[in-house]
Motif scaffolding. Structure first.
Motif, PDB file in Angstrom:
ATOM      1  N   LYS A 162       0.861  -1.180   0.000  1.00 23.63           N
ATOM      2  CA  LYS A 162       0.000   0.000   0.000  1.00 23.63           C
ATOM      3  C   LYS A 162       0.895   1.228   0.000  1.00 23.63           C
ATOM      4  CE  LYS A 162      -3.781   0.300   1.578  1.00 23.63           C
ATOM      5  NZ  LYS A 162      -4.954   0.625   0.834  1.00 23.63           N
ATOM      6  N   GLU A 163       0.271   2.364  -0.176  1.00 27.83           N
ATOM      7  CA  GLU A 163       1.026   3.612  -0.057  1.00 27.83           C
ATOM      8  C   GLU A 163       1.634   3.690   1.343  1.00 27.83           C
ATOM      9  OE1 GLU A 163       0.364   8.428  -0.376  1.00 27.83           O
ATOM     10  OE2 GLU A 163      -1.336   7.087  -0.661  1.00 27.83           O
ATOM     11  N   PHE A 164       0.831   3.333   2.345  1.00 30.88           N
ATOM     12  CA  PHE A 164       1.311   3.249   3.719  1.00 30.88           C
ATOM     13  C   PHE A 164       0.966   1.855   4.214  1.00 30.88           C
ATOM     14  CE2 PHE A 164      -0.421   7.620   3.194  1.00 30.88           C
ATOM     15  CZ  PHE A 164       0.801   8.252   3.039  1.00 30.88           C
ATOM     16  N   HIS A 165       1.961   1.126   4.681  1.00 31.05           N
ATOM     17  CA  HIS A 165       1.688  -0.202   5.210  1.00 31.05           C
ATOM     18  C   HIS A 165       0.810  -0.073   6.452  1.00 31.05           C
ATOM     19  CE1 HIS A 165       4.345  -2.223   2.462  1.00 31.05           C
ATOM     20  NE2 HIS A 165       5.179  -1.214   2.620  1.00 31.05           N
ATOM     21  N   LEU A 166       0.241  -1.182   6.897  1.00 32.47           N
ATOM     22  CA  LEU A 166      -0.573  -1.152   8.106  1.00 32.47           C
ATOM     23  C   LEU A 166       0.221  -0.420   9.176  1.00 32.47           C
ATOM     24  CD1 LEU A 166      -2.000  -4.770   8.211  1.00 32.47           C
ATOM     25  CD2 LEU A 166      -3.197  -2.685   7.593  1.00 32.47           C
ATOM     26  N   SER A 167      -0.336   0.630   9.681  1.00 37.91           N
ATOM     27  CA  SER A 167       0.398   1.453  10.635  1.00 37.91           C
ATOM     28  C   SER A 167      -0.568   2.132  11.596  1.00 37.91           C
ATOM     29  CB  SER A 167       1.243   2.495   9.895  1.00 37.91           C
ATOM     30  OG  SER A 167       0.412   3.361   9.144  1.00 37.91           O
ATOM     31  N   THR A 168       0.033   2.840  12.528  1.00 41.29           N
ATOM     32  CA  THR A 168      -0.755   3.516  13.560  1.00 41.29           C
ATOM     33  C   THR A 168      -1.432   4.776  13.046  1.00 41.29           C
ATOM     34  OG1 THR A 168       1.218   4.678  14.299  1.00 41.29           O
ATOM     35  CG2 THR A 168       0.641   2.614  15.453  1.00 41.29           C
ATOM     36  N   GLY A 169      -1.068   5.231  11.860  1.00 38.68           N
ATOM     37  CA  GLY A 169      -1.698   6.419  11.313  1.00 38.68           C
ATOM     38  C   GLY A 169      -1.101   6.815   9.979  1.00 38.68           C
ATOM     39  N   ASP A 170      -1.667   7.819   9.381  1.00 37.92           N
ATOM     40  CA  ASP A 170      -1.216   8.335   8.096  1.00 37.92           C
ATOM     41  C   ASP A 170      -0.062   9.306   8.346  1.00 37.92           C
ATOM     42  OD1 ASP A 170      -0.868   9.785   5.731  1.00 37.92           O
ATOM     43  OD2 ASP A 170      -3.004   9.775   5.256  1.00 37.92           O
ATOM     44  N   PRO A 171       1.142   9.005   7.845  1.00 36.79           N
ATOM     45  CA  PRO A 171       2.292   9.875   8.089  1.00 36.79           C
ATOM     46  C   PRO A 171       2.097  11.299   7.584  1.00 36.79           C
ATOM     47  CG  PRO A 171       2.953   7.882   6.906  1.00 36.79           C
ATOM     48  CD  PRO A 171       1.478   7.838   7.063  1.00 36.79           C
ATOM     49  N   LYS A 172       1.270  11.466   6.552  1.00 39.33           N
ATOM     50  CA  LYS A 172       1.010  12.811   6.035  1.00 39.33           C
ATOM     51  C   LYS A 172       0.195  13.644   7.028  1.00 39.33           C
ATOM     52  CE  LYS A 172       1.123  11.671   1.129  1.00 39.33           C
ATOM     53  NZ  LYS A 172       0.325  11.560  -0.099  1.00 39.33           N
ATOM     54  N   LEU A 173      -0.597  12.959   7.845  1.00 40.45           N
ATOM     55  CA  LEU A 173      -1.450  13.678   8.797  1.00 40.45           C
ATOM     56  C   LEU A 173      -0.788  13.876  10.155  1.00 40.45           C
ATOM     57  CD1 LEU A 173      -4.894  11.978   8.070  1.00 40.45           C
ATOM     58  CD2 LEU A 173      -4.100  14.215   7.307  1.00 40.45           C
ATOM     59  N   ILE A 174      -0.117  12.848  10.633  1.00 39.30           N
ATOM     60  CA  ILE A 174       0.416  12.937  11.997  1.00 39.30           C
ATOM     61  C   ILE A 174       1.941  13.012  12.062  1.00 39.30           C
ATOM     62  CG2 ILE A 174      -1.598  11.790  12.976  1.00 39.30           C
ATOM     63  CD1 ILE A 174       0.052   9.269  13.297  1.00 39.30           C
ATOM     64  N   GLY A 175       2.609  12.918  10.914  1.00 34.51           N
ATOM     65  CA  GLY A 175       4.064  13.012  10.866  1.00 34.51           C
ATOM     66  C   GLY A 175       4.729  11.653  10.851  1.00 34.51           C
ATOM     67  N   LYS A 176       5.768  11.537  10.028  1.00 33.98           N
ATOM     68  CA  LYS A 176       6.478  10.262   9.887  1.00 33.98           C
ATOM     69  C   LYS A 176       7.093   9.791  11.196  1.00 33.98           C
ATOM     70  CE  LYS A 176       7.700  10.693   5.030  1.00 33.98           C
ATOM     71  NZ  LYS A 176       8.790  10.792   4.054  1.00 33.98           N
ATOM     72  N   ASP A 177       7.546  10.737  12.005  1.00 33.97           N
ATOM     73  CA  ASP A 177       8.200  10.387  13.277  1.00 33.97           C
ATOM     74  C   ASP A 177       7.230   9.809  14.309  1.00 33.97           C
ATOM     75  OD1 ASP A 177       7.052  12.997  13.269  1.00 33.97           O
ATOM     76  OD2 ASP A 177       8.160  13.477  15.103  1.00 33.97           O
ATOM     77  N   LYS A 178       5.930   9.970  14.099  1.00 35.87           N
ATOM     78  CA  LYS A 178       4.943   9.509  15.066  1.00 35.87           C
ATOM     79  C   LYS A 178       4.245   8.209  14.646  1.00 35.87           C
ATOM     80  CE  LYS A 178       4.041  14.017  16.938  1.00 35.87           C
ATOM     81  NZ  LYS A 178       3.979  15.242  16.189  1.00 35.87           N
ATOM     82  N   VAL A 179       4.583   7.690  13.455  1.00 33.92           N
ATOM     83  CA  VAL A 179       3.916   6.501  12.934  1.00 33.92           C
ATOM     84  C   VAL A 179       4.750   5.265  13.206  1.00 33.92           C
ATOM     85  CG1 VAL A 179       3.177   5.356  10.817  1.00 33.92           C
ATOM     86  CG2 VAL A 179       2.714   7.770  11.131  1.00 33.92           C
TER      87      VAL A 179
END
Length: 181
Positions: A162-179
């Motif tokens: 996927k554009e973003f693998h299964l993760s805790t959130g969307d890096p574009k919304l909450i920041g890459k450092d927080k995912v």
């Protein structure tokens, strides 16, 4: 036609990875010809005044979504095979299938007889099923397909592309450092 041209353009970007251009282009053309024909037929039916958008738009949306999913999985399979991986394209989109099963049975049928020790299944995220996976889960449908697939096949491991693998959130919304993936 602009979608067809874009998919074929994308095929060219994967040639150096081993993508067979003839097979990839044939796949795109077959799907796009089918979708175009289907949509024309829907418009003709609608012209008689007995069919309304709400009757067929959900199915048309699912049909259109399946094209990109199948294109990606098909190309990934060809590239993996060209690089020595025994990959198998598993198309859950129900392309040209008159049958409509529940999601579990659609997955079971698609994986029937597959030897996971010797084959790597490359599976579409979209799955045609009786309950309408997009109608029920909307944009989260591929994650639902992925999780159902893992349960039904009793997978020990899986990778979702996927554009973003299964993760805790969307890096574009909450920041890459927080995912966390």
């Amino acid at each position: 036609e602009s979608t067809r041209a874009e998919l074929i353009r994308l095929n060219r970007t994967f040639e150096s990875l081993g993508l067979r251009q003839d097979a990839a282009d044939d796949f795109v053309n077959e799907r796009m010809d089918g979708v175009k024909s289907c949509l024309r037929n829907l418009m003709q039916l609608r012209s008689f005044g007995h069919f309304h958008r709400e009757d067929y738009l959900p199915a048309a949306r699912e049909l259109l979504s399946s094209v990109g999913e199948a294109h990606s999985a098909f190309n990934s399979t060809l590239i993996l095979r060209a690089n020595g991986v025994n990959a198998r394209f598993v198309d859950l989109s129900g392309w040209k299938s008159m049958e409509s099963r529940d999601l579990d049975n659609a997955i079971l049928t698609a994986f029937e007889g597959m030897d996971f020790a010797h084959e790597m299944p490359i599976v579409t995220g979209y799955a045609k099923c009786a309950e309408g996976v997009m109608a029920k889960f909307d944009r989260g449908y591929s994650e639902i397909t992925f999780s159902k697939l893992a349960v039904v096949t009793q997978a020990r491991e899986g990778v979702i592309h996927k554009e973003f693998h299964l993760s805790t959130g969307d890096p574009k919304l909450i920041g890459k450092d927080k995912v966390r993936t």
